[in-house]
Design a protein around this motif. Structure first.
Motif, PDB file in Angstrom:
ATOM      1  N   ALA A 111       2.879   1.607  -3.214  1.00 40.17           N
ATOM      2  CA  ALA A 111       0.882   2.098  -4.306  1.00 40.17           C
ATOM      3  C   ALA A 111       1.436   3.086  -4.959  1.00 40.17           C
ATOM      4  N   ASN A 112       1.354   3.847  -3.172  1.00 40.44           N
ATOM      5  CA  ASN A 112       1.391   5.932  -3.170  1.00 40.44           C
ATOM      6  C   ASN A 112       2.511   6.390  -3.570  1.00 40.44           C
ATOM      7  N   HIS A 113       3.673   5.626  -3.044  1.00 39.71           N
ATOM      8  CA  HIS A 113       5.232   6.726  -2.607  1.00 39.71           C
ATOM      9  C   HIS A 113       6.531   5.789  -3.050  1.00 39.71           C
ATOM     10  N   HIS A 143       3.420   9.848   6.804  1.00 41.47           N
ATOM     11  CA  HIS A 143       2.464   8.702   7.795  1.00 41.47           C
ATOM     12  C   HIS A 143       2.469   8.188   9.224  1.00 41.47           C
ATOM     13  N   PRO A 197       0.479  -1.483  -0.346  1.00 46.39           N
ATOM     14  CA  PRO A 197       0.467  -0.130   0.057  1.00 46.39           C
ATOM     15  C   PRO A 197       0.913   1.648   0.171  1.00 46.39           C
ATOM     16  N   HIS A 198       2.049   1.186   0.549  1.00 43.69           N
ATOM     17  CA  HIS A 198       2.400   1.772   1.010  1.00 43.69           C
ATOM     18  C   HIS A 198       3.203   2.068  -0.565  1.00 43.69           C
TER      19      HIS A 198
END
Lengths: 74, 189
Positions: free
Chosen positions: B97-99, B106, B94-95
């Motif tokens: 996918a965004n960063h 966060h 998940p990290h």
């Protein structure tokens, strides 16, 4: 100007890093960065099918993005 | 203004290649009781607090940024050499996918940093008491991180950071006492 679609850089690698290093890092520089205002009458794909599957009418704007799989070669 | 020294307050060594640990350490980076929240809280509160404790907030707020940098170093060392596949295996998809492999403010659950984590009430007692509570919560967070980390070198740095929370809490408690004691008043006998 270097117009390839990928740039590379070599971050600092410490002798104390815990993991095997990724020596070379990369980032994307897709074609629109170099085009400026799109010139008129650019050459188009020869078939509509090709254009549809590419996502653009113009080969000059097409950027085949190769997914990063593992550690890249240095 | 600040002067920057290009070194860490305390050395950060990482022994094991364990990117999963970064997922937990990020709590102290962009979490509610993390170093960013602490630094921003103290450096902001210092403007509207009695002169006697302005310097304390200034110094501790500055030190929190030094701590933030240590945490960032740990996270960066743990993740900088992870491929997308390795990020996925470490539970960091998940990290990613965004960063990508970038650090971000966060918490361990992925909730982005927000200014609602901090307060400036303008009331000196309320503000200093919040600061004491923040130090104790940060100390507790370091304890839980040490408990789930099995990297002795990371734990050494985390223990240093936990100890600093203890000292900061003590200094804030003294500041509270100074505010309560009214030491600025001339005594006539």
């Amino acid at each position: 100007m270097n117009q390839s679609n990928t740039r590379y850089y070599y971050p600092y690698i410490s002798p104390l890093d815990p993991c095997p290093p990724i020596v070379r890092k990369s980032y994307s520089t897709p074609p629109h960065l170099f085009m400026g205002f799109q010139p008129p009458n650019l050459e188009q794909f020869s078939t509509a099918r090709e254009a549809l599957f590419s996502g653009t009418l113009w080969p000059a704007l097409f950027d085949p993005y190769p997914p990063k799989k593992g550690r890249e070669e240095a | 203004m600040w002067y920057y020294e290009k070194k860490l307050q305390y050395p950060v060594r990482v022994r094991d290649c364990n990117p999963r640990l970064a997922k937990y350490l990020i709590e102290q980076y962009g979490g509610a009781d993390g170093e960013l929240a602490a630094a921003l809280r103290y450096l902001n509160q210092r403007y509207t607090i009695p002169n006697k404790v302005v310097g304390l907030l200034n110094d501790i707020g500055t030190e929190e940024f030094a701590h933030l940098e240590m945490i960032a170093t740990m996270i960066y060392k743990l993740t900088k050499d992870a491929t997308p596949e390795e990020m996925k295996k470490a539970g960091l998809a998940p990290h990613y996918a965004n960063h990508d492999n970038a650090l971000f403010y966060h918490n361990a659950a992925g909730a982005p940093f927000t200014a609602t984590y901090i307060q400036a009430k303008g009331d000196p007692i309320a503000d200093i008491y919040e600061d004491i509570a923040a130090e104790e919560k940060a100390r507790a967070t370091y304890q839980w991180l040490i408990n789930i980390s099995d990297d002795p070198e990371i734990n050494d740095s985390l223990k240093f950071l936990r100890e600093r929370e203890v000292v900061h809490s003590q200094r804030f408690r003294e500041a509270a006492q100074i505010l309560i004691d009214d030491r600025g008043k001339k005594q006539f006998y």
